[in-house]
Scaffold this motif. Structure first.
Motif, mmCIF file in Angstrom:
data_model
loop_
_atom_site.group_PDB
_atom_site.id
_atom_site.type_symbol
_atom_site.label_atom_id
_atom_site.label_comp_id
_atom_site.label_asym_id
_atom_site.label_seq_id
_atom_site.Cartn_x
_atom_site.Cartn_y
_atom_site.Cartn_z
ATOM 1 N N UNK A 131 0.963 -1.108 -0.070
ATOM 2 C CA UNK A 131 0.014 -0.065 0.066
ATOM 3 C C UNK A 131 1.068 1.382 0.138
ATOM 4 N N UNK A 132 0.974 1.752 -1.115
ATOM 5 C CA UNK A 132 1.737 3.092 -1.361
ATOM 6 C C UNK A 132 1.064 4.185 -1.244
ATOM 7 N N UNK A 133 -0.095 4.207 -0.650
ATOM 8 C CA UNK A 133 -1.342 5.270 -0.347
ATOM 9 C C UNK A 133 -2.076 5.749 -1.716
ATOM 10 N N UNK A 134 -1.090 6.209 -2.650
ATOM 11 C CA UNK A 134 -1.969 6.455 -3.982
ATOM 12 C C UNK A 134 -2.716 5.225 -4.583
ATOM 13 N N UNK A 135 -1.979 4.130 -4.464
ATOM 14 C CA UNK A 135 -2.443 2.916 -5.050
ATOM 15 C C UNK A 135 -1.805 1.989 -4.403
ATOM 16 N N UNK A 136 -2.473 0.593 -4.501
ATOM 17 C CA UNK A 136 -1.756 -0.411 -3.812
ATOM 18 C C UNK A 136 -1.082 -1.307 -4.942
ATOM 19 N N UNK A 137 0.268 -1.591 -4.610
ATOM 20 C CA UNK A 137 0.891 -2.524 -5.771
ATOM 21 C C UNK A 137 0.813 -4.129 -5.456
ATOM 22 N N UNK A 138 0.984 -4.592 -6.439
ATOM 23 C CA UNK A 138 0.624 -6.130 -6.268
ATOM 24 C C UNK A 138 1.980 -6.625 -6.651
ATOM 25 N N UNK A 139 2.566 -7.769 -5.663
ATOM 26 C CA UNK A 139 3.936 -8.407 -6.015
ATOM 27 C C UNK A 139 3.604 -9.897 -5.850
ATOM 28 N N UNK A 140 3.559 -10.750 -7.011
ATOM 29 C CA UNK A 140 3.367 -12.251 -6.662
ATOM 30 C C UNK A 140 4.453 -12.688 -6.143
ATOM 31 N N UNK A 141 4.088 -14.064 -5.706
ATOM 32 C CA UNK A 141 5.312 -14.656 -5.133
ATOM 33 C C UNK A 141 6.448 -15.043 -5.994
ATOM 34 N N UNK A 142 7.674 -15.090 -5.599
ATOM 35 C CA UNK A 142 8.539 -15.366 -6.640
ATOM 36 C C UNK A 142 8.732 -17.150 -6.833
ATOM 37 N N UNK A 143 9.146 -17.310 -7.899
ATOM 38 C CA UNK A 143 9.395 -18.754 -8.240
ATOM 39 C C UNK A 143 10.604 -19.291 -7.207
ATOM 40 N N UNK A 144 10.631 -20.436 -7.099
ATOM 41 C CA UNK A 144 11.778 -21.152 -6.319
ATOM 42 C C UNK A 144 13.207 -20.560 -6.679
ATOM 43 N N UNK A 145 13.413 -20.704 -7.801
ATOM 44 C CA UNK A 145 14.641 -20.454 -8.079
ATOM 45 C C UNK A 145 15.191 -18.769 -7.969
ATOM 46 N N UNK A 146 14.367 -17.962 -7.934
ATOM 47 C CA UNK A 146 14.513 -16.529 -7.632
ATOM 48 C C UNK A 146 14.632 -16.287 -6.007
ATOM 49 N N UNK A 147 14.522 -17.404 -5.009
ATOM 50 C CA UNK A 147 14.341 -16.988 -3.616
ATOM 51 C C UNK A 147 15.628 -17.074 -3.219
ATOM 52 N N UNK A 148 16.190 -16.274 -2.092
ATOM 53 C CA UNK A 148 17.286 -16.342 -1.528
ATOM 54 C C UNK A 148 17.890 -17.817 -0.901
ATOM 55 N N UNK A 149 18.958 -18.128 -1.229
ATOM 56 C CA UNK A 149 19.452 -19.453 -0.854
ATOM 57 C C UNK A 149 20.180 -19.277 0.653
ATOM 58 N N UNK A 150 20.764 -18.059 0.887
ATOM 59 C CA UNK A 150 21.199 -17.894 2.334
ATOM 60 C C UNK A 150 20.521 -16.651 3.101
ATOM 61 N N UNK A 151 19.967 -16.882 4.139
ATOM 62 C CA UNK A 151 19.338 -15.977 4.993
ATOM 63 C C UNK A 151 20.043 -15.693 6.329
ATOM 64 N N UNK A 152 19.530 -14.813 7.009
ATOM 65 C CA UNK A 152 19.994 -14.485 8.311
ATOM 66 C C UNK A 152 18.921 -13.752 9.089
ATOM 67 N N UNK A 153 19.435 -13.551 10.380
ATOM 68 C CA UNK A 153 18.315 -12.590 11.102
ATOM 69 C C UNK A 153 19.065 -11.123 11.636
ATOM 70 N N UNK A 154 20.038 -11.456 12.432
ATOM 71 C CA UNK A 154 20.781 -10.176 12.916
ATOM 72 C C UNK A 154 21.841 -9.585 12.014
#
Lengths: 303, 301
Positions: A131-154
Motif C-alpha cells: 500500500x503506497x497510499x495512492x495505489x496498492x501495488x501487487x507483488x506475486x510470489x517469486x518462483x523457487x529459483x528466484x528466492x534467496x539461498x542464504x538468509x540470516x536474522x541479525x
C-alpha cells in the motif's frame, strides 16, 4: 529539480508493478566509481525507477547489492563487463520490494547465490500487496529459483574481494526485512530504502514497516560507520555520513510532532494541515503523497 | 609431510581407539576409499579419511558439510559423480581443524562457496598449533581462496534443494568456531566434532575449546531437534537422538567428577588416577588425552 524530486517520490513508492509503466527499451545504466573496483549502478530513462545497485568487482569476482528489474539485468551485466567484471557471483537483496529484488528472477535461475534477511525471503515466497497510499501495488510470489539461498536474522559476514562485508538487520523499518550492507574496506554502506537521499522514507506499514524502527536502524548504522563512510541510499544520489545524520534528525523531529498531534486526537487530515515537515519539504519533497499517511499509521499508539 | 602426517594421524586418533591402524596417514589417504552411506534419496554420509561428510544433491546442486583432506577430494568427487552430483556448490565447515576443512584448499580455488562460523574463518587465516597432548600439530594459515566467503556469529540459514538448513553456533565447545548443521526436511544434524562417536571427544582447550561448552552445545542442539533425528558425528558411525542424549549424560558425569577433583586440589595425575571415566573406557578407549584436555578446560576460571 522538481522533476527529480517527483521521480524520487515515485521511486520511494518503489515503482513496483509500475514495471508496466516503465519503458525499459529507453532505460540505460549509469555507473559511477565510488572507490577502486566499487561502483554504484543507477538505472535511468524510460521512467524506470529501480533501486540503486552497488557492485564490487575484484579478484574474487563480482558481488552486487540489489538486482533491479529483469530487463535491466542484461544492461548492468554489460556495464559490469565494461568495468572489468565477469559473471555475478553473489547478489544481496536489501529487501524484498520488486524494484530491488525482481532481477532475482534472472540471476537466481542463472545460478547466482542470492542473500537476504529471513523476513525478506519469507515475503518473496508469498503474494503481497504494498500500500503506497495512492495505489496498492501487487507483488506475486517469486518462483523457487528466484528466492534467496542464504538468509540470516541479525548479522551475517561476507569476505569478498579482499574486504569484510557486514550485513546488518536492526529492526522493522522500511520493511520487516531490511539489510544494511557495510563494505569495510571500501568504507561504504548500502542502506536500501531505509535511507533515501532526497525523499521522505516510505514505511511499508501494512507489511510490518515501522517509523521508530527506521530511526533505530539508521542510528545503529551510524554507530557502525564513520564520518568518511560513503552512504548509498536505496534511491537518489550517493550521500555522506552527515546526510544520514541530518535525515535521522529530521525524522526524530517529525516523529515528535506527529506523535504529539496524535496524542491530541488529531486526524490524518489535521496532521497534514499542521505541516509537521514544513522546513524539510524543500529537501525531501511533497510529504503528502505517502509519507505523512504512513507515518500517521505507524505512530498510532500500540494497543 | 611426514611429521604432519603423524600429527594428523594422532588427531584422527583422538577420535578413534584404533590407534595402530592410524600410524600411517599417507597410506590411509592413498588406500581408503570413500564409502557413501545413504540416509535418503540424494542425501548421504561420505566416510573416508577425516571428518564425516554429509552431502545433499538436488536441483540446486551439491552441498557438503565438511570436506576432509585434500587427497580425498578426487575420491569424493568421483563418488559424487556416481551418486548423480556435479560440482560442489557449497561447503559448510563444521570447524577449522584440517581433517574437516583441508579440502577447502582444493574446492575453494575451484569456485565452491565456503561457509563457516566467523571464528573458524579467523582461525583459518592464522598459523595454529593444535595440542593433541600426544603431540602438537601445526596447521598453517590457508590461502585466501580456501577461506570461507560467508560467515556468521550465532545462526544463519540456507535454503537448498528444497529444504531449510539451520546453522547454529552455541559458543566455545570442541573449538571456538563450531557449527551444528540441521537439515530440517531430512531430520538430520551434523554436529562436527562437538559429537564424537568414535571415542572420547577431543576438546581443543589450547585454542579456546571447552568441555562444559561441548555439553551445553549438545544440549542446545537436542532442544532444536527431536527423537526422529539422525545424528551425524564428526567421526564414527551414524547415530540417533538417544546416542547424543547418552553422550551428554556421560560427559556431564565426567565433567562433574573432574571438576570436583579439581576443586579439592587434585593434580592432573591425581585426576587420571581417580579413573573418573572408568565405566565408559571399555567402549570409548583410553581416556588419558581426554582427561588432560578436560583438566585444562575445567581449570580455567
Amino acid at each position: 529539480m522538481s522533476t527529480i524530486r517527483v521521480a524520487l517520490a515515485v521511486c520511494a513508492l518503489h515503482a513496483a508493478s509500475a514495471a508496466a509503466q516503465q519503458d525499459f527499451s529507453q532505460a540505460r545504466i549509469t555507473a559511477r566509481e565510488l572507490a577502486p573496483g566499487f561502483h554504484v549502478l543507477v538505472a535511468g530513462g524510460g521512467g524506470v525507477a529501480a533501486g540503486n545497485t552497488v557492485a564490487s568487482i575484484g579478484e574474487q569476482g563480482v558481488l552486487i547489492v540489489d538486482t533491479q528489474f529483469p530487463p535491466l539485468v542484461p544492461m548492468y551485466r554489460t556495464t559490469i563487463a565494461s568495468l572489468g567484471g565477469g559473471d555475478i557471483d553473489f547478489a544481496i537483496n536489501t529487501h524484498w520490494h520488486d524494484d530491488h529484488a525482481e532481477g532475482n528472477k534472472v540471476l537466481g535461475p542463472d545460478g547466482v547465490p542470492l542473500i537476504a534477511h529471513d523476513n525478506s525471503r519469507e515475503m518473496l515466497t508469498r503474494h503481497n500487496s504494498v500500500n503506497v497510499v495512492r495505489t496498492v501495488l501487487d507483488q506475486p510470489a517469486y518462483p523457487a529459483l528466484a528466492l534467496p539461498i542464504v538468509t540470516f536474522d541479525e548479522r551475517l559476514q561476507m569476505h569478498f574481494n579482499g574486504e569484510r562485508i557486514d550485513l546488518v538487520h536492526v529492526a522493522p523499518a522500511h520493511t520487516a526485512g531490511d539489510v544494511a550492507v557495510i563494505f569495510r574496506g571500501r568504507n561504504a554502506v548500502h542502506m536500501g530504502d531505509v535511507f533515501l537521499s532526497a525523499a521522505y522514507p516510505f514505511f511499508d506499514v501494512d507489511n510490518g514497516g515501522d517509523f521508530d524502527g527506521l530511526i533505530e536502524f539508521c542510528r545503529k548504522v551510524l554507530g557502525e560507520i564513520d564520518r568518511n563512510t560513503i552512504v548509498v541510499p536505496g534511491h537518489g544520489e550517493v550521500a555522506a555520513y552527515g546526510d544520514l545524520e541530518s535525515y535521522v534528525d529530521m525524522l526524530v523531529q517529525v516523529r515528535g510532532r506527529i506523535v504529539a498531534l496524535i496524542a491530541e486526537g488529531a486526524t490524518l487530515e489535521q496532521v497534514v494541515a499542521a505541516k509537521p515537515t514544513a522546513e524539510w519539504d524543500a529537501k525531501y519533497g511533497n510529504p503528502t503523497t505517502y509519507f505523512i499517511d504512513r507515518a500517521y499509521k505507524s505512530l498510532q499508539p500500540r494497543q | 609431510m611426514r611429521l604432519a602426517s603423524l600429527l594428523a594421524a594422532s588427531l584422527a586418533l583422538s577420535a578413534s581407539p584404533a590407534l595402530a591402524q592410524l600410524q600411517n596417514l599417507d597410506e590411509q589417504l592413498r588406500t581408503t576409499p570413500i564409502r557413501p552411506e545413504k540416509l535418503a534419496d540424494n542425501f548421504y554420509v561420505l566416510f573416508g579419511v577425516g571428518g564425516n561428510i554429509v552431502t545433499s544433491i538436488g536441483e540446486d546442486g551439491v552441498l557438503f558439510v565438511d570436506d576432509q583432506f585434500q587427497q580425498m577430494a578426487p575420491k569424493y568427487k568421483a563418488a559424487l559423480g556416481e551418486l548423480g552430483g556435479g560440482r560442489v556448490d557449497f561447503v559448510i565447515n563444521t570447524h577449522w581443524h584440517f581433517d574437516h576443512s583441508d579440502g577447502n584448499q582444493v574446492l575453494g580455488p575451484e569456485g565452491t562457496r565456503i561457509v563457516a562460523q566467523e571464528n573458524s574463518r579467523q582461525m583459518m587465516t592464522k598459523n595454529n598449533v593444535i595440542d593433541l597432548v600426544s603431540q602438537k600439530r601445526d596447521q598453517p594459515a590457508y590461502p585466501a581462496p580456501a577461506l570461507p566467503v560467508i560467515t556468521y556469529d550465532s545462526d544463519m540459514r540456507m535454503h537448498f534443494n528444497g529444504e531449510r538448513i539451520d546453522l547454529f553456533h552455541f559458543g566455545p565447545a570442541h573449538t571456538t568456531g563450531d557449527s551444528a548443521v540441521i537439515f530440517r526436511s531430512h531430520h538430520v544434524v551434523h554436529l562436527g566434532d562437538v559429537y564424537n562417536n568414535a571415542g572420547y571427544p577431543f576438546v581443543d582447550a589450547g585454542n579456546g575449546g571447552s568441555l562444559s561448552g561441548v555439553i551445553e552445545f549438545c544440549q542446545r542442539v537436542l532442544s532444536e531437534i527431536d527423537e526422529s533425528y539422525v545424528v551425524v558425528p564428526g567421526h564414527g558411525p551414524i547415530a540417533r537422538y538417544q546416542d547424543l542424549v547418552d553422550y551428554v549424560a556421560m560427559l556431564t558425569t565426567i565433567r562433574d567428577r573432574v571438576a570436583a577433583l579439581i576443586a579439592s586440589g587434585a593434580t592432573l595425575d591425581q585426576v587420571i588416577a581417580a579413573q573418573p571415566t572408568s565405566e565408559w573406557d571399555e567402549k570409548k578407549g583410553n581416556p588419558t588425552n581426554f582427561l588432560n584436555r578436560s583438566y585444562l578446560s575445567l581449570s580455567r576460571p
